[in-house]
Structure formats: structure tokens, C-alpha cells
Design an enzyme around this catalytic site. Structure first.
Site, short mmCIF file in Angstrom:
data_model
loop_
_atom_site.label_atom_id
_atom_site.label_comp_id
_atom_site.label_asym_id
_atom_site.label_seq_id
_atom_site.Cartn_x
_atom_site.Cartn_y
_atom_site.Cartn_z
N HIS A 85 0.83 -1.21 0.00
CA HIS A 85 0.00 0.00 0.00
C HIS A 85 0.86 1.25 0.00
O HIS A 85 0.59 2.21 -0.71
CB HIS A 85 -0.93 0.00 1.21
CG HIS A 85 -1.88 -1.15 1.16
ND1 HIS A 85 -3.08 -1.08 0.49
CD2 HIS A 85 -1.80 -2.40 1.63
CE1 HIS A 85 -3.69 -2.25 0.56
NE2 HIS A 85 -2.92 -3.07 1.25
N ASP A 114 -6.09 4.84 1.48
CA ASP A 114 -6.09 3.59 0.73
C ASP A 114 -7.27 2.72 1.19
O ASP A 114 -8.05 3.12 2.06
CB ASP A 114 -4.73 2.88 0.78
CG ASP A 114 -4.38 2.31 2.15
OD1 ASP A 114 -5.30 1.97 2.91
OD2 ASP A 114 -3.17 2.21 2.47
C1 UDX Z 1 -0.56 -7.03 -1.07
C2 UDX Z 1 -1.54 -7.60 -2.10
O1 UDX Z 1 -1.39 -8.90 -2.38
C3 UDX Z 1 -1.58 -6.72 -3.31
O2 UDX Z 1 -2.22 -7.29 -4.42
C4 UDX Z 1 -2.28 -5.52 -2.87
O3 UDX Z 1 -2.56 -4.68 -3.94
C5 UDX Z 1 -1.37 -4.87 -1.84
O4 UDX Z 1 -1.10 -5.75 -0.75
P1 UDX Z 1 2.17 -7.44 -1.29
O5 UDX Z 1 2.14 -8.82 -0.83
O6 UDX Z 1 2.88 -6.45 -0.51
O7 UDX Z 1 0.72 -6.80 -1.56
O8 UDX Z 1 2.73 -7.51 -2.80
P2 UDX Z 1 2.86 -6.40 -3.91
O9 UDX Z 1 1.60 -5.67 -4.16
O10 UDX Z 1 3.46 -7.06 -5.07
O11 UDX Z 1 3.89 -5.35 -3.28
C6 UDX Z 1 5.17 -5.69 -2.84
C7 UDX Z 1 6.11 -4.55 -3.15
O12 UDX Z 1 7.30 -4.75 -2.42
C8 UDX Z 1 6.49 -4.47 -4.63
O13 UDX Z 1 6.55 -3.12 -5.02
C9 UDX Z 1 7.88 -5.09 -4.68
O14 UDX Z 1 8.73 -4.52 -5.66
C10 UDX Z 1 8.41 -4.79 -3.29
N1 UDX Z 1 9.35 -5.83 -2.87
C11 UDX Z 1 8.88 -7.03 -2.41
C12 UDX Z 1 10.70 -5.58 -2.93
O15 UDX Z 1 11.14 -4.50 -3.36
N2 UDX Z 1 11.56 -6.57 -2.51
C13 UDX Z 1 11.15 -7.77 -2.03
O16 UDX Z 1 12.00 -8.60 -1.68
C14 UDX Z 1 9.76 -8.02 -1.98
#
Ligand code: UDX
Length: 471
Positions: free
Chosen positions: A18, A114
Site C-alpha cells: 500500500h 487507501d
Molecule cells: C498485497 C496484495 O497482495 C496486493 O495485491 C495488494 O494490492 C497490496 O497488498 P504485497 O504482498 O505487498 O501486496 O505484494 P505487492 O503488491 O506485489 O507489493 C510488494 C512490493 O514490495 C512491490 O513493489 C515489490 O517490488 C516490493 N518488494 C517485495 C521488494 O522491493 N523486494 C522484495 O523482496 C519483496
């Protein structure tokens, strides 16, 4: 006469999924639309990844304020799901948000929250501010959220959950039972109650911003424009303003990027399950073997598995002959040292996905990860875990055609041969059609954000409404 810049406040719930898009929205409002912006971040204990993100450069007129940490330990028990915890944290943070905004010398013109922050609308109303919600996921997810409160309980409980019939969302793709959003499964669960509340509160906003764009979800956005169809209680306009993603930091130096520099173009599959995803011990082992069998180069961001079965104990006691962690097959690191990289902590994902050596992404389909993959023209293997990720996976495979997905039932372990075959499907020649589709979407997303194009204009509309409210 001096013209005052409009001041907008944003509220981000904890969790990188988020915070990242809210931060990008704040940056865009300042740099493209002439705003001053303050982002309030709800924290428990600021995590390492959160503080790294908050250190990244931001425009001068954007301020980030960490609200005092909230302690929800007395309000939850061990079985309280993460989505419910987020909803409770946001509720607990409301008094400090009210205090912080009230203390501002000039009253901000709008509050953008959000998904988890819609209860803060009451503060915006009290302080005479415009109120918006920013959905950091798809328009399809938004359509489900606002349509669900209008649905007959019997339809959800008996037809969808008990009989596994698809949930019909007027004007949109229907939602298959296997892809359903987790809280829908149990109407007695606190998260279901919170989710229904959000679905009722959202349409009371002055507008709903979504991290998608017109050409990615034309059908769903069309249905959302026809309020009557979805049983809305009021008419909040929907603004597709995406894709807003965190840009790769130019010149960032890291071991993993140096390793990527030495690999051939599009030869590496990147494997990551987002900010919190974990697999079972059995599944972790199958994935390790699948990667090895595929004979492709890989980067794998791996977390210790959740101990969900007796099999886990076997792996835990296994003696390791090299530095391989005890949850991976014996000597995995030695066998794959020339072709693979295992990362046990946070990886620089935006930079990895934009590296030319990366050719595929095995992902949990979090919406930020999905957008980052598309923005780099990288095809995907969809491996959804929780929240709305199964909906995202269905859209990626069946609707927009950039991903492959396992045919296994969500409760089954995906076997190593199937994993090998999915990786080959994306990385070898047969993956070209999906790669071409991802490339086309990358361009379409870039175009949507250009001055005068659909997403830019959507945000301009919001900006104009804020300016008008000052007059
Ligand atoms: C969750 C939901 O699954 C997602 O669909 C919703 O919209 C927001 O909450 P999350 O599990 O955090 O999200 O995944 P994602 O939405 O893909 O966000 C993760 C973020 O962290 C991405 O921007 C990714 O680039 C970043 N990240 C993750 C890193 O930079 N390094 C890592 O090792 C893991």
C-alpha cells in the site's frame, strides 16, 4: 493576487503493497499537478524495508509523516488474519490523524486514503475536506468490493461458497470460486464484516482512484461507469490513474545486480512472493527442484516455510553438507551456484525486474509486483497466495494473456515437473506470445500516463476538483 497551491493529505496503511503506490501518487500530485502533499503513514514498528523506502528521494513539496505507532496486541488473537489486523490498526490510528490534520495551519483541501482507510472519511467530512479512496489493486477488485454489499447473503453463502458457483459481478468477468477473495469464504469472520463496511463506505467518496488504466480493464471500467449496474448507493466517479509503480533507482549497486550484469539477456527467472508470502515446506522443496530441473538461471527470494505439515519436521532435522538453509534440498546452493542466486531477505525488486537479463517472473501476483512486471515487458508465472491475488492471477492468464498458471487445486502442492514446465513455457521460445503481450501492455501503460492521455487526465480531473473546492 497570490495563488495558493492546493494541499492534499494522503493516508497509507502499513505494508509495502500500500505504501509504495500511495507514495507514487503523492509524488505525481506534486510534480505533475501542482500540489503540496503530506502522506501520513500508519506504523506499528517501522520495518527495515519501510524505512529504506521512506529514505528514497522525494520532491520538495512532499512531506512524509509517521503517525505514532499503534499497539493492537490487546485487540487481536493468534488467529486474527493480516487483513483484519490492518483494518484494526487503521481504526486505532484515526485519533492521531485527526489531531495531525487539525493542527495544520491551513486546512488541506482533500484526504486520499487507501483501501483500509475509509473510516477516515468521517474526519474529512468533519474538517470540510474532499475525500477520496485509492484502490492499489484492479478495477475488477473494486467492482467486487462495492457490489458485494448489494448481493443477497444466500447467493454468496450457498451458491458461491457452498456450491462453488461463480459470483456474478454485473458488466464484469464473474468470479470463479477457486479465485475468490479470501474474506468472502466466511461470512462470520471479522474480515468479512470489515470488507462489507469498506464496500459501503467507498461509494460515499468524492471519487475512487484505481491503480489501473483504461486500456488494461476497459470492460470493468465501463461497468464501473454505469453505477446502477453494480448496485451502488451513491455515485462516486471512478478514476483509473495507473500504472503507478516505484521506479528503479538508477545506479543502485548491489550484489544481485552485479550478478545479473554477468548473465545473458532475458535468461534469468526472478522468483518472489512479495512482502509477506510464504510457502509450505513441501512446496518450497518442490519449487527448488522445479527450478533446478528447468535448467534456467534464477534469482529466488526465499522465506522460511510455514510449518504446516508433518513433512516440515523431516526437512528441519536434515543435516546440511553446505550453507544451504535447512528448508531447501541438501546441497541446493552448491548444485545451483553457477546458475542461481538465493536471497534470504528483501531484494531490490524494481531494479531486478528492469534489468535486461531478467526474462520471466514467478510471482504471487500482488498488484504492485504485477505492474512492475508489465512495466518491464516481463511475462509471468502466476502463483497467487492470499488476499485478491487469485483474482489478479485469473486476469493475467485468461484476460490479458501475460502469464501461465498451475492447473493444481489451490490446496494442492504443485509438483516439480509442472513447475519445470511452467518455467520453460515462459523462458523458452514458446513464451514469446506472452512476452509480446507484456511488451504491448508496457507501452500502453506508459502512454496512459503521458500528459493529455487517459490516466493523466483522470488525475487532472481530481486535481481540478480540489482546486475548485478552494474557491
Ligand atoms: C498485497 C496484495 O497482495 C496486493 O495485491 C495488494 O494490492 C497490496 O497488498 P504485497 O504482498 O505487498 O501486496 O505484494 P505487492 O503488491 O506485489 O507489493 C510488494 C512490493 O514490495 C512491490 O513493489 C515489490 O517490488 C516490493 N518488494 C517485495 C521488494 O522491493 N523486494 C522484495 O523482496 C519483496
Amino acid at each position: 493576487m497570490q495563488t495558493m497551491k492546493p494541499h492534499v493529505t494522503l493516508l497509507a496503511s502499513p505494508g509495502m503493497g500500500h505504501l509504495i503506490p500511495v507514495l507514487e501518487l503523492g509524488k505525481r500530485l506534486v510534480s505533475d499537478h501542482g500540489f503540496i502533499a503530506t502522506i501520513f503513514v500508519v506504523t506499528t514498528n517501522t520495518s527495515l524495508s519501510q524505512s529504506q523506502l521512506l529514505k528514497s528521494p522525494i520532491p520538495q513539496l512532499l512531506e512524509i509523516v509517521l503517525l505514532p505507532p499503534v499497539d493492537i496486541s490487546a485487540l487481536i488473537n493468534p488467529s486474527t488474519g493480516i487483513l483484519t489486523q490492518l483494518a484494526i490498526m487503521m481504526r486505532q490510528a484515526l485519533p492521531s490523524l485527526r489531531q495531525a490534520i487539525s493542527a495544520m495551519r491551513f486546512r488541506p483541501t482533500a484526504l486520499i486514503v487507501d483501501l483500509f482507510g475509509t473510516e477516515a472519511f468521517a474526519i474529512a467530512e468533519e474538517l470540510n475536506m474532499l475525500k477520496y479512496v485509492f484502490i492499489t489493486s484492479t478495477a475488477w477488485f473494486l467492482a467486487l468490493t462495492i457490489h458485494l454489499p448489494a448481493l443477497d447473503a444466500k447467493v454468496v453463502e450457498e451458491e458461491h461458497v457452498k456450491n462453488h458457483e461463480p459470483l456474478l459481478i454485473p458488466g464484469c468477468s464473474s468470479l470463479r470460486f477457486d479465485d475468490t477473495f479470501e474474506p468472502v469464504l466466511d461470512r462470520n469472520n471479522q474480515m468479512y464484516v470489515e470488507y462489507i463496511r469498506m464496500g459501503i463506505e467507498m461509494p460515499t467518496a468524492d471519487g475512487i482512484l484505481v491503480n489501473t488504466w483504461q486500456d488494461l480493464e476497459p470492460k470493468t471500467l465501463g461497468a464501473l461507469g454505469d453505477n446502477m449496474k453494480l448496485g451502488w448507493v451513491t455515485q462516486a466517479p471512478v478514476y483509473p490513474i495507473g500504472p503507478l509503480i516505484r521506479p528503479a533507482e538508477p545506479g543502485l549497486s548491489s550484489e544481485v545486480l552485479a550478478w545479473l550484469d554477468m548473465q545473458p539477456q532475458q535468461s534469468v527467472v526472478y522468483v518472489s512472493f512479495g512482502s509477506g508470502g510464504t510457502l509450505s515446506a513441501k512446496q518450497t522443496t518442490e519449487l527448488a527442484w522445479g527450478l533446478e530441473l528447468s535448467e534456467q538461471r534464477f534469482i529466488w527470494v526465499v522465506r522460511p516455510p510455514v510449518e504446516d505439515d508433518a513433512a516440515a519436521a523431516v526437512f528441519k532435522t536434515g543435516k546440511r553438507s553446505d550453507d544451504t538453509p535447512d528448508f531447501l534440498p541438501d546441497c541446493f546452493l552448491t548444485r545451483t551456484q553457477k546458475t542461481g542466486l538465493v536471497i534470504l531477505k528483501w531484494a531490490p525488486q524494481a531494479e531486478i525486474l528492469s534489468h535486461p537479463s531478467v526474462g520471466g517472473f514467478l510471482s504471487h501476483c500482488g498488484w504492485n509486483s504485477t505492474l512492475e512486471s508489465i512495466a518491464n515487458g516481463v511475462p509471468m508465472i502466476a502463483w497467487p497466495l492470499y488476499a485478491e491475488q487469485r483474482m489478479n492471477a485469473a486476469m493475467l492468464t485468461e484476460d490479458i494473456g501475460v502469464a501461465v498458471r498451475s492447473t493444481a487445486n489451490p490446496s494442492e502442492v504443485v509438483g516439480r515437473e509442472e513447475i519445470e514446465s511452467m518455467i520453460r513455457e515462459i523462458m523458452e521460445k514458446k513464451g514469446n506470445a506472452r512476452r509480446a503481450r507484456a511488451e504491448a501492455l508496457k507501452l500502453s501503460g506508459e502512454n496512459a500516463l503521458r500528459k493529455g492521455a487517459s490516466s493523466y487526465n483522470s488525475l487532472s480531473h481530481v486535481a481540478n476538483d480540489c482546486v475548485m473546492s478552494l474557491k
